[in-house]
Enzyme design. Structure first.
Site, mmCIF file in Angstrom:
data_model
loop_
_atom_site.group_PDB
_atom_site.id
_atom_site.type_symbol
_atom_site.label_atom_id
_atom_site.label_comp_id
_atom_site.label_asym_id
_atom_site.label_seq_id
_atom_site.Cartn_x
_atom_site.Cartn_y
_atom_site.Cartn_z
ATOM 1 N N PRO A 187 0.836 -1.216 0.000
ATOM 2 C CA PRO A 187 0.000 0.000 0.000
ATOM 3 C C PRO A 187 0.862 1.254 0.000
ATOM 4 O O PRO A 187 1.866 1.329 0.688
ATOM 5 C CB PRO A 187 -0.804 -0.106 1.286
ATOM 6 C CG PRO A 187 -0.177 -1.170 2.098
ATOM 7 C CD PRO A 187 0.629 -2.034 1.187
ATOM 8 N N GLU A 188 0.488 2.211 -0.810
ATOM 9 C CA GLU A 188 1.203 3.489 -0.840
ATOM 10 C C GLU A 188 0.341 4.546 -0.162
ATOM 11 O O GLU A 188 -0.757 4.265 0.303
ATOM 12 C CB GLU A 188 1.536 3.843 -2.292
ATOM 13 C CG GLU A 188 2.448 2.774 -2.920
ATOM 14 C CD GLU A 188 3.253 3.304 -4.087
ATOM 15 O OE1 GLU A 188 3.813 4.404 -3.971
ATOM 16 O OE2 GLU A 188 3.334 2.614 -5.110
#
Ligand code: ZN
Length: 294
Positions: A2-3
């Protein structure tokens, strides 16, 4: 992994569940995730009210009513599922039911005072949680070296120009440096550079003037970074493979990628006519259009 936009999407999904509520009970099924959980983790959380749910880089920060902050990082495969008080689950559908969601990967369950529960699953266990006093957060080793929040008002063309002045590294490497800008991952760097019309190989020092003043390139880059992050958050994060929104639906941003993962496809910039290329740069793929990104 996840960014920033995915973590922000998770934050927005969890905030209404957590904020203003209390942890009635916390089930801790392991001593560790990526790192050992803090001593008496469950006991220290039980009975505590959650006053706010913030984000710094890719960390979620649940601010508790005793002055501590529950710091949560999703690592590679960490995700939350919510059992609502009325019995509904908010991670329905096939995506949420894959093997990675097996009960053995459910490590922590936060039971809230209204009968709802937030379940943390993490198949690969690269995620971690800690309890840190709020007043020492800024000087804590996890946070002390973190750069500017790209969506904050502190991230301006003038600020970026000053930081890039004289830098010999590529602009791609500079944007990836977490000490400069916090939480900007590969997808968003590639997409922002495309929007700004800048080659990932260009030397970072050529984006501002020699004396470190903002140029049209600096302005376009800052605008490109903010626009791509905001669009991704609006679309619910890009949700590549391992990641889901807290309500279990996949983000739509991946359908809006202009260069990322589009090797060999025609460039989408009007009148360009180029073809998206891929190159390995500092060990990561750079996707870009060699024709219009200079
Ligand atoms: Zn192009």
């Amino acid at each position: 992994m996840p960014e920033l936009p995915e973590v922000e999407t998770v934050r927005r999904g969890l905030a209404p569940i957590l904020v203003g509520h209390r942890f009635a009970a916390v089930e801790q099924r392991r001593k560790d995730l990526r790192f050992p959980l803090p001593a008496h983790f469950a006991k220290r959380l039980e009975g505590r009210g959650i006053e706010a749910l913030d984000r710094r880089a890719k960390y979620l920060l649940a601010r508790l009513d005793d002055g501590e902050v529950l710091v949560m990082h999703l690592g590679m495969s960490g995700r939350f599922k919510v059992d609502h008080a009325n019995g509904a689950e908010s991670a329905p559908g096939s995506f949420a039911q894959k093997a990675a969601e097996a009960p053995k990967h459910e490590h922590i369950v936060f039971h809230l005072d209204d009968g709802s529960a937030v379940r943390y699953t993490d198949a690969r266990r690269f995620g971690y949680m800690d309890l840190i006093p709020a007043d020492s957060l800024d000087t804590h080793p996890l946070f002390i070296g973190l750069g500017v929040e790209p969506l904050s008002k502190d991230f301006t063309p003038a600020w970026l120009a000053g930081k890039l002045k004289g830098k010999k590294t590529s602009i791609k490497a500079a944007l990836f440096d977490q000490r400069l800008i916090a939480g900007l991952g590969n997808i968003y760097v590639c997409e922002a550079l495309f929007r700004a019309g800048l080659s990932p190989f260009r030397s970072a020092g050529t984006i501002p003037t020699k004396t470190g003043k903002a140029t049209a390139k600096t302005i376009a880059l800052v605008a490109g970074i903010k626009a791509v992050l905001e669009q991704a958050i609006e679309a619910g994060g890009s949700s590549l493979r391992d990641h889901a929104r807290t309500d279990g639906t996949l983000g739509r941003f991946q359908h809006l990628f202009k260069v990322y993962g589009r090797t060999g496809k025609p460039c989408s910039r009007k009148g360009c006519g180029g073809t998206v290329a891929r190159a390995v740069q500092n060990g990561r793929s750079s996707f870009y259009c060699p024709t219009c990104q200079r």
